[in-house]
Enzyme design. Structure first.
Site, mmCIF file in Angstrom:
data_model
loop_
_atom_site.group_PDB
_atom_site.id
_atom_site.type_symbol
_atom_site.label_atom_id
_atom_site.label_comp_id
_atom_site.label_asym_id
_atom_site.label_seq_id
_atom_site.Cartn_x
_atom_site.Cartn_y
_atom_site.Cartn_z
ATOM 1 N N ASP A 92 0.830 -1.201 0.000
ATOM 2 C CA ASP A 92 0.000 0.000 0.000
ATOM 3 C C ASP A 92 0.869 1.257 0.000
ATOM 4 O O ASP A 92 1.480 1.591 1.014
ATOM 5 C CB ASP A 92 -0.903 -0.007 1.232
ATOM 6 C CG ASP A 92 -1.865 1.175 1.258
ATOM 7 O OD1 ASP A 92 -2.083 1.778 0.189
ATOM 8 O OD2 ASP A 92 -2.382 1.477 2.344
ATOM 9 N N ASP A 297 -2.045 5.468 -5.332
ATOM 10 C CA ASP A 297 -2.289 4.558 -4.214
ATOM 11 C C ASP A 297 -2.458 3.127 -4.707
ATOM 12 O O ASP A 297 -3.496 2.773 -5.276
ATOM 13 C CB ASP A 297 -3.541 5.006 -3.450
ATOM 14 C CG ASP A 297 -3.781 4.182 -2.196
ATOM 15 O OD1 ASP A 297 -2.921 3.363 -1.838
ATOM 16 O OD2 ASP A 297 -4.838 4.369 -1.571
#
Length: 475
Positions: A92, A297
């Site tokens: 992430d 992201d």
């Protein structure tokens, strides 16, 4: 030339702004004196590693894999502690903290979950690792001082995520992360990192995403890349490559290549993130000249845009599509969905590209998600209207003509898309084959067992055309 702990150097420290360190000046011949010298030697060795042309990755290998039933995130395996414990963690770039389930009060099940039979999920136990250390409230990485029970107490943490009611909380610990170099010698490295002992998870972490931990890759000093750079293990960079078939790799200290396109990050000192500027969007033959900032992201499945950018892009996409628009469905987060005609096997999807600050082109390979139901096939523009911030999720990107309308055969329709950037292949781009095979087995199991999103609404995702590995994309 003076010894680092000599009287002249001590006097210089005393007169400089770093004079506070003089109070801890080690006495020659003491234990502290030799500990500091040995620590300095290790730092010099690490700097030699970070200055080399090689890169680091996890001891289990650098392979990553997209897993459909676990939120379509990209996962890899990491090993922590002594003896080593292995965890399947989601990668992430939108968050900073690395955490794993630990001393659980509320964690994802490791026994009756659909993935438990295919991969052994671990629970970290600080008491069983001889190298584990608790992080106290006096540590610089401890940010929740208001919840501390004195400076010697264990440092608590709590992180909330954009996903609805999704969070993790627990205490910070420090332990060894097992790494290795990617050169021919394959030197194994034990690097101390700070991570979250996740005692309580909520929301998506309990069922559909990152049940065995999340590997934050952000810019804050608590993140693993920041720690490895600060301790001299690597250059201040890392790379992730996601192939069209969901396989990929992650390398730390990868310095890229001279021919790659670049765009600057636009960060703020309060909370630095991987924000980039988009200066232009092309949908089919339509050019939208507007500029916005968005977060890159890898932990977000789709792309989120605020108005007016969301409406402008969606309306442009709609103007190029010939199929009938599907009525809104409250179970589906996508507003612009279309029904494939029964009398045809293909639909034309307008190409899409993003022009970044600096002129770099990100050409979207698949801007859609395909949904099947018992009575119809539906495809949706994989962009969700946001009320807060712009996020570029995991689109598939490639080098091609962005204005070209691509035919989509729904007998072999594409899956949800991934985030990646440009073509750049080196020896270190190739994932570790053993690790890739293990992760592939898990992914195939999840595809065979569900082929769907484990959310409040369930719908099947049709599998993409024949699998292919190549055209690695660097993010």
């Amino acid at each position: 030339m003076h010894h680092r702990f000599s009287a002249p150097v001590k006097e210089w420290y005393h007169r400089s702004r770093t004079g506070l360190w003089v109070h801890n000046w080690p006495e020659k011949g003491s234990v502290e004196y030799y500990v500091l010298l040995a620590s300095h030697d290790r730092t010099i060795h690490r700097r030699a590693l970070s200055g080399s042309d090689g890169a680091l990755t996890f001891s289990d290998g650098n392979a990553t894999f997209r897993i459909s039933s676990l939120g379509f995130l990209h996962y890899t395996t990491v090993t922590l502690g002594t003896p080593g414990m292995t965890f399947l963690v989601a990668l992430d770039t939108g968050s900073d903290l690395f955490w794993v389930p630990c001393h659980c009060m509320k964690c994802a099940s490791t026994d009756d979950s659909p993935y438990a039979s295919d991969f052994e999920l671990s629970i970290y136990d600080a008491d069983r690792s001889s190298t584990s250390k608790h992080v106290t409230c006096s540590n610089d990485l401890c940010t929740h001082h208001d919840s501390c029970n004195g400076t010697s107490g264990y440092c608590p943490y709590h992180v909330s995520y954009v996903s609805s009611e999704t969070s993790t909380s627990g205490i910070l610990v420090e332990d060894i992360l097992h790494l290795r170099t990617l050169d021919n010698d394959q030197e194994f490295i034990k690097a101390y990192v700070t991570f979250g002992c996740g005692q309580v998870q909520t929301g998506s972490f309990l069922d559909i995403a990152a049940p065995n931990g999340l590997f934050g890759l952000g810019l804050e000093k608590v993140s693993v890349p920041s720690t490895l750079f600060r301790e001299g293990y690597m250059a201040n960079s890392f790379s992730m490559c996601f192939g069209h078939d969901g396989t990929g790799r992650i390398n730390f200290g990868d310095k890229g290549s001279l021919d790659q396109e670049e765009t600057p990050f636009h960060t703020n000192s309060f909370h630095p993130t991987y924000n980039v500027n988009v200066t232009q969007v092309r949908v089919g033959t339509t050019v939208l000249d507007y500029e916005f900032t968005a977060l890159f992201d890898s932990g977000t499945s789709f792309t989120y845009l605020v108005d007016p950018f969301y409406t402008m892009l969606s309306d442009s996409f709609k103007s190029h599509v010939r199929d009938q628009q599907r009525p809104p469905d409250p179970r589906i987060p996508f507003e612009y969905c279309y029904i494939m005609s029964h009398d045809t096997q293909t639909s034309l999807i307008p190409g899409m590209s993003l022009t970044m600050d600096g002129g770099g082109q990100l050409v979207v390979y698949d801007p859609i998600i395909v949904i099947s139901s018992p009575h119809e096939l539906v495809y949706c523009l994989a962009v969700v209207k946001s009320q807060e911030l712009n996020i570029i999720g995991r689109y598939n990107l490639e080098d091609s003509n962005a204005s070209e309308a691509k035919p989509v055969n729904y007998a072999k329709a594409p899956p949800p898309t991934t985030v990646s950037l440009l073509n750049h292949t080196t020896q270190s781009d190739v994932p570790d084959t053993n690790k890739a095979r293990d992760l592939a087995a898990l992914s195939l199991y999840t595809y065979a067992s569900s082929l769907g999103l484990h959310t409040k609404f369930r719908f099947e995702i049709l599998v993409k055309k024949a699998r292919e590995f190549g055209g690695h994309m660097e993010a």
